[in-house]
Scaffold this active site. Sequence first.
Site, PDB file in Angstrom:
ATOM      1  N   GLU A 105     -14.427   4.170   9.322  1.00  0.00           N
ATOM      2  CA  GLU A 105     -14.960   5.260  10.146  1.00  0.00           C
ATOM      3  C   GLU A 105     -14.897   6.615   9.460  1.00  0.00           C
ATOM      4  O   GLU A 105     -13.981   6.899   8.686  1.00  0.00           O
ATOM      5  CB  GLU A 105     -14.161   5.365  11.460  1.00  0.00           C
ATOM      6  N   GLN A 142       0.817  -1.212   0.000  1.00  0.00           N
ATOM      7  CA  GLN A 142       0.000   0.000   0.000  1.00  0.00           C
ATOM      8  C   GLN A 142       0.851   1.262   0.000  1.00  0.00           C
ATOM      9  O   GLN A 142       0.341   2.352   0.203  1.00  0.00           O
ATOM     10  CB  GLN A 142      -0.936  -0.009   1.209  1.00  0.00           C
ATOM     11  N   HIS A 192      -0.806   0.316   5.499  1.00  0.00           N
ATOM     12  CA  HIS A 192      -1.289   1.386   6.375  1.00  0.00           C
ATOM     13  C   HIS A 192      -0.318   2.558   6.547  1.00  0.00           C
ATOM     14  O   HIS A 192       0.229   2.772   7.614  1.00  0.00           O
ATOM     15  CB  HIS A 192      -1.687   0.824   7.759  1.00  0.00           C
ATOM     16  N   TYR A 247      -9.703  -9.867   9.647  1.00  0.00           N
ATOM     17  CA  TYR A 247     -10.027 -10.434   8.343  1.00  0.00           C
ATOM     18  C   TYR A 247     -10.285 -11.936   8.422  1.00  0.00           C
ATOM     19  O   TYR A 247     -11.019 -12.489   7.629  1.00  0.00           O
ATOM     20  CB  TYR A 247      -8.915 -10.137   7.333  1.00  0.00           C
TER      21      TYR A 247
END
Length: 488
Positions: free
Chosen positions: A361, A198, A265, A382
């Site tokens: 969120e 990521q 992340h 997960y």
Amino acid sequence: MLPSFTPALCLWTVLFWAAVPLSAQSAPAAPPAELTKDAAKIYAQFCVSCHGENLDGGLGGSLVDDIWKHGDGSDEHLTRIITGGIASLGMPAFGEVLDASRVRGQVVFIREKAARAREAGTSYAKPLDPGAVVKSEAASFRVEPLATGLGVPWSVAFLPGDAGLLIAERSGALRVWRAGALVPEPVEGTPKVWAKGQGGLLVVQAHPDFAQVGNGWIYLAFSDPSEEGSAMTAIVRGRIRDGRWVDEQDIYRAPRALYRKGGVHFGTRLVFDQGYLFFGIGERGAQEQAQDLTRPNGKIHRIFDDGRVPADNPFASVPGALPTIWSYGHRNPQGLVARPGTTGEGLEIWENEHGPRGGDELNRIKRGANFGWPLITYGMNYNGTPVSADTARDGLEQPVLHWTPSIAVCGLDFYTGGRFPGWQGNLLVGSLKQQELRRLVLDDGKVKSQEVLFRGIGRVRSVQTGPDGLVYVCLEDPGRVVRLVPAP
Ligand code: HEC
């Protein structure tokens, strides 16, 4: 009544084994292992016989049709029934067998299945054709391709006048779009980024005073690689001159010892306000570090836009705490934006972040506040095991809204442009997994309604209102920047 007997009998056998302490059970051939935490397995073990393989009912009612007979369909209602049962109807009480976190897992599992069931029956517009007009609730628009043939675009920066757009590609390439065309060569000399997992070139953004004499600063946020193969989110600024990246200055770099291996992340987005710069860093896959004030990951930070650290940050005088931290307990911030018209003491920063499986969120960031990850969450791991039994605790912030199941939120902006009057003050939210652009209508700080503006034309990585009032969106697979243009 006979049909109910067999499943109930099996169930009670299972319950019996689970309820008797292992030490007291006479050793069977294969002793029952500790009860699984996997929500799907728990459902298969304890619920499937009555509520059916697809949760659509049998002896027990359907759990996916949004019709609730014994309460209002809230999480509390489901938790109460699963824990306490409905003795008169043959719904067993599971409170003895399933602890609070496993019961929570069942609630999320039911929500996921219900969403899948709803989606299976939904069709949606795919405005792939540039000419197609999408008629949405408060405006009609076309999706116009702007820059195509990109790698994986992650954000755009608007430059004043006819200077065009800058486009950050995940690979680290900084592209220029000007006069209706993409400049073939990327800007030369931009920093090396960790383009794995990521990670990559996350953000390009112009300083709010970019156009003033002597400014001209462009900010880049990216996954910064170390020699040891670890990485952390970092920020630099520089200027572009004759197609080259020049005048580079470090704005934020965490201590090297705190960089982490692993590709997940990183966050982030940038918010400028009155000389300050706010940004977020995801917890880098280390959940518990989101609560650790000696770590930069899992936090929203505030610094000056030249990289100095304000002396009045909330943890500046806490021994050992990193002085840049503004709020903590964040999992992976993917949107950060100031509410237009707010500034200084009254500044309202809104953020969205990825939950695990469930629990994406929307938050309103507050100075010094703990947003709870991983102590509280509306999601689960997960693999179907719980993160926490709690969705709320004293002293931990609640989201304004959570998406369970997750839509994998990405990008966030307030719409305040002049071209879509019906969208004034609305929040625009992108989604990677659902490939959606959503419009959220706010009322008194709460989300009153949500509309999907489009879906299914690529993962939405960022959404930004341009100075021209049009809405610019970075899409992946294939990589392109599109804009929403009003249509009659
Ligand atoms: C022995 C059969 C049986 C088993 C096993 C069972 N249920 Fe039920 N369940 C029922 C019945 C019967 C009802 C009431 C249905 C009705 O009134 O239509 C019910 C109701 C419910 C409701 C409330 C639905 C509503 O409309 O308010 C929930 C939630 C629920 N069950 C979840 C579960 C979960 C989760 C499990 C497994 C942990 C489970 N049930 C296992 C029989 C069962």
